[in-house]
Design an enzyme around this catalytic site. Sequence first.
Site, short mmCIF file in Angstrom:
data_model
loop_
_atom_site.label_atom_id
_atom_site.label_comp_id
_atom_site.label_asym_id
_atom_site.label_seq_id
_atom_site.Cartn_x
_atom_site.Cartn_y
_atom_site.Cartn_z
N GLN A 317 0.99 -1.21 0.12
CA GLN A 317 -0.17 0.12 0.03
C GLN A 317 0.79 1.16 -0.02
O GLN A 317 0.61 2.19 -0.64
CB GLN A 317 -0.77 -0.07 1.35
CG GLN A 317 -1.62 1.37 1.48
CD GLN A 317 -2.59 1.59 0.36
OE1 GLN A 317 -2.97 0.72 -0.48
NE2 GLN A 317 -3.20 2.81 0.58
N GLU A 318 1.98 1.11 0.86
CA GLU A 318 2.95 2.37 0.96
C GLU A 318 3.93 2.61 -0.47
O GLU A 318 3.83 3.51 -0.86
CB GLU A 318 3.80 2.17 2.06
CG GLU A 318 3.03 2.43 3.51
CD GLU A 318 2.82 3.72 3.67
OE1 GLU A 318 3.21 4.65 2.95
OE2 GLU A 318 1.87 4.16 4.71
N SER A 319 4.35 1.43 -0.86
CA SER A 319 5.33 1.56 -1.96
C SER A 319 5.12 0.84 -3.33
O SER A 319 5.98 0.85 -4.20
CB SER A 319 6.74 1.80 -1.28
OG SER A 319 7.13 0.00 -1.10
#
EC number: 4.2.2.n1
Length: 467
Positions: A317-319
């Site tokens: 989700q972040e990267s």
Amino acid sequence: MKRGSVALFAISFFAFGWMTHALYNDAYKMIKESTLKKIKKSGALNVVLLNAPSTYYIGSDGPKGFEYDLLESYANHLGVKLNITTANTIKEALELSKNPDIHITSASLTKTPEREKEFNFGPSYFEAQEQVVCNKSLLLDGRFPSDADSLSGLRVVVGDSTSYSETIESLKKEGFDINATYTAEYSTEELISQVDTHEIDCTIIDSNIYALNQRYFKNIVLAFDISNRRQQAWILTPDSKMLKNDMYSWLNTVNQSGEMARLKDHYYSYVLFFDYYDTVMFYKRIKTRLPKYESYFKEAAVKYEIPYSALAALSYQESHWNPNAVSYTGVRGLMMLTQDTASMLGVKNRIDPQESIFGGAKHLDQMIKSVHADVTGEDRLKFALAAYNVGLGHVADAQKLAQQLGLNQNSWADLKKVLPMLSQKKYYRTLKHGYARGNEAVKYVDAIYDYRDILQKNDVEVSLTTK
């Protein structure tokens, strides 16, 4: 008394009066022009900041916002601290600017002829143009506007005492039939949300505000530009000539040094613009990217007792499992850590996969441990993930608001109803940490659980246990 003496007395009297008046005027000017010295002497720069994404808000790791960072830079230049008063609408910011104790008012304010009659603007630091944004359903029913003429018959709402309301009034004088409503009740961001849910058809916002918000509202569409590019500036306290001159000099240095360009890139240049629900690409990356970092995720999951699938999903989700990822806010690496958070966690190199994963796991572990003890089971992880995104302070605010609304403050099902309210003025103005994109936090947690479910279904993890 002789005539000559009378004449001499009269001349002396008027000369004395003129000199006294001149000296008084000079002294008065000196007092008025000493605002800059007063600021330095007091050690504080008193500012009004609009509580909005383009200006100032409390992020997961402290104050953020383009104009906040710029004011912080100016305060550092003066060698003083910022003393912040927040406003929830532009109209409120303009009213607060009239307080003689306020030195600068910052609210993404466009310099307009009407405003310049009433307020003392400083040098321009930004340019933006006004844009009409509308609900995309208007495309389907043939009512989507392409110019000012086609706004007739649509529900258009803009903020009262804004440059947008001035633009509409100007167009009306030119003969355009625009039945717009002006409101002091809702902020610009709240009006964008109302366009997204189709409570209203359209609103007008600045191009930089649209750039910041288009990612979060899937139903808003840019219709057309309704103004040319116009300058934005801060409002300064009246008769602050020395302050204004110093600001011109400082701003010139900021531009020449590249600091302004870096700030604009930091907030408005989107290096990453992810489609979080692209499951086809996710399946592909499970095979091509995840294996490179799988062992680190598993080791960190064991060390911090966090489900492996949840930790890997958080990283995606972040990267998107890109170790070199960099976002518009300056966070980077597989777990997208800020520099301050990385330093606090002992992470020296944010783009090192192992350091980033273990640092992110440690940070999530801290969030889990900081969540209120009454939050249990699966909800505890969800609360922690929301805090990872928006900050513990805002999660605590949402819990307080849930309690006030008669909801269960320790239930994720209820908290996800309340978090979006943190972007509504009538709620966030009463909360300790102010404005937050709570709706984004809800989508964030939902997306992570979507990815986690896919990982589990692909036998990445047979079962999920929570702390």
